[in-house]
Design a protein around this motif. Structure first.
Motif, PDB file in Angstrom:
ATOM      1  N   ARG A  15       0.824  -1.206   0.000  1.00  0.00           N
ATOM      2  CA  ARG A  15       0.000   0.000   0.000  1.00  0.00           C
ATOM      3  C   ARG A  15       0.854   1.251   0.000  1.00  0.00           C
ATOM      4  O   ARG A  15       1.787   1.383   0.767  1.00  0.00           O
ATOM      5  CB  ARG A  15      -0.913   0.021   1.224  1.00  0.00           C
ATOM      6  CG  ARG A  15      -1.953  -1.066   1.175  1.00  0.00           C
ATOM      7  CD  ARG A  15      -2.864  -0.993   2.334  1.00  0.00           C
ATOM      8  NE  ARG A  15      -3.680   0.206   2.219  1.00  0.00           N
ATOM      9  CZ  ARG A  15      -4.478   0.646   3.167  1.00  0.00           C
ATOM     10  NH1 ARG A  15      -4.570   0.001   4.291  1.00  0.00           N
ATOM     11  NH2 ARG A  15      -5.171   1.736   3.005  1.00  0.00           N
ATOM     12  N   LYS A  16       0.538   2.167  -0.888  1.00  0.00           N
ATOM     13  CA  LYS A  16       1.231   3.441  -0.951  1.00  0.00           C
ATOM     14  C   LYS A  16       0.188   4.548  -0.985  1.00  0.00           C
ATOM     15  O   LYS A  16      -0.888   4.372  -1.536  1.00  0.00           O
ATOM     16  CB  LYS A  16       2.102   3.527  -2.208  1.00  0.00           C
ATOM     17  CG  LYS A  16       3.259   2.570  -2.177  1.00  0.00           C
ATOM     18  CD  LYS A  16       4.134   2.742  -3.388  1.00  0.00           C
ATOM     19  CE  LYS A  16       5.299   1.790  -3.319  1.00  0.00           C
ATOM     20  NZ  LYS A  16       6.162   1.898  -4.481  1.00  0.00           N
ATOM     21  N   ILE A  17       0.528   5.662  -0.409  1.00  0.00           N
ATOM     22  CA  ILE A  17      -0.367   6.817  -0.408  1.00  0.00           C
ATOM     23  C   ILE A  17       0.208   7.851  -1.353  1.00  0.00           C
ATOM     24  O   ILE A  17       1.372   8.232  -1.235  1.00  0.00           O
ATOM     25  CB  ILE A  17      -0.505   7.401   1.013  1.00  0.00           C
ATOM     26  CG1 ILE A  17      -1.091   6.344   1.942  1.00  0.00           C
ATOM     27  CG2 ILE A  17      -1.378   8.652   0.998  1.00  0.00           C
ATOM     28  CD1 ILE A  17      -1.101   6.754   3.400  1.00  0.00           C
ATOM     29  N   ASP A  18      -0.596   8.298  -2.300  1.00  0.00           N
ATOM     30  CA  ASP A  18      -0.166   9.296  -3.264  1.00  0.00           C
ATOM     31  C   ASP A  18      -0.517  10.685  -2.729  1.00  0.00           C
ATOM     32  O   ASP A  18      -1.682  11.035  -2.607  1.00  0.00           O
ATOM     33  CB  ASP A  18      -0.859   9.069  -4.604  1.00  0.00           C
ATOM     34  CG  ASP A  18      -0.436  10.068  -5.666  1.00  0.00           C
ATOM     35  OD1 ASP A  18       0.551  10.802  -5.438  1.00  0.00           O
ATOM     36  OD2 ASP A  18      -1.075  10.102  -6.722  1.00  0.00           O
ATOM     37  N   LEU A  19       0.505  11.455  -2.371  1.00  0.00           N
ATOM     38  CA  LEU A  19       0.300  12.789  -1.818  1.00  0.00           C
ATOM     39  C   LEU A  19       0.592  13.891  -2.830  1.00  0.00           C
ATOM     40  O   LEU A  19       0.594  15.067  -2.478  1.00  0.00           O
ATOM     41  CB  LEU A  19       1.193  12.983  -0.584  1.00  0.00           C
ATOM     42  CG  LEU A  19       0.937  12.015   0.571  1.00  0.00           C
ATOM     43  CD1 LEU A  19       1.942  12.253   1.686  1.00  0.00           C
ATOM     44  CD2 LEU A  19      -0.476  12.155   1.087  1.00  0.00           C
ATOM     45  N   THR A  20       0.805  13.529  -4.092  1.00  0.00           N
ATOM     46  CA  THR A  20       1.159  14.540  -5.089  1.00  0.00           C
ATOM     47  C   THR A  20       0.046  15.570  -5.274  1.00  0.00           C
ATOM     48  O   THR A  20       0.320  16.708  -5.612  1.00  0.00           O
ATOM     49  CB  THR A  20       1.494  13.893  -6.443  1.00  0.00           C
ATOM     50  OG1 THR A  20       0.389  13.085  -6.868  1.00  0.00           O
ATOM     51  CG2 THR A  20       2.745  13.043  -6.340  1.00  0.00           C
TER      52      THR A  20
END
Length: 84
Positions: free
Chosen positions: A51-56
């Motif tokens: 799981r990764k969170i995209d904060l872009t």
């Protein structure tokens, strides 16, 4: 021996849902990965490591938050013991 369960699909909002029997041991709110292969479906618990969170999308929206340097030579790591 493989156990067989039967369940009916139902409408949930704009989606079609499938209620899974409690006997499968799946907990409420558990994220699952669903795969379809030539009309057959398989599901399994989602990997927590992947799981990764995209904060872009929020970059620049927090006042006072400075951008992290991209070159490691620009970073001040201190002594690594929590003392600067």
């Amino acid at each position: 021996m493989t156990k067989e369960y039967r369940a009916k699909t139902f409408k949930s909002g704009n989606s079609v849902a499938l209620r899974l029997p409690k006997g499968l041991g799946i907990r409420e709110g558990e994220e699952m990965v669903l795969r379809e292969d030539r009309g057959k479906f398989a599901f399994e618990p989602a990997s927590k490591e992947g799981r990764k969170i995209d904060l872009t999308g929020i970059y620049g929206s927090i006042p006072g938050l400075a951008r992290m340097p991209t070159d490691e030579t620009d970073r001040d790591w201190g002594d690594g013991l929590g003392r600067d």
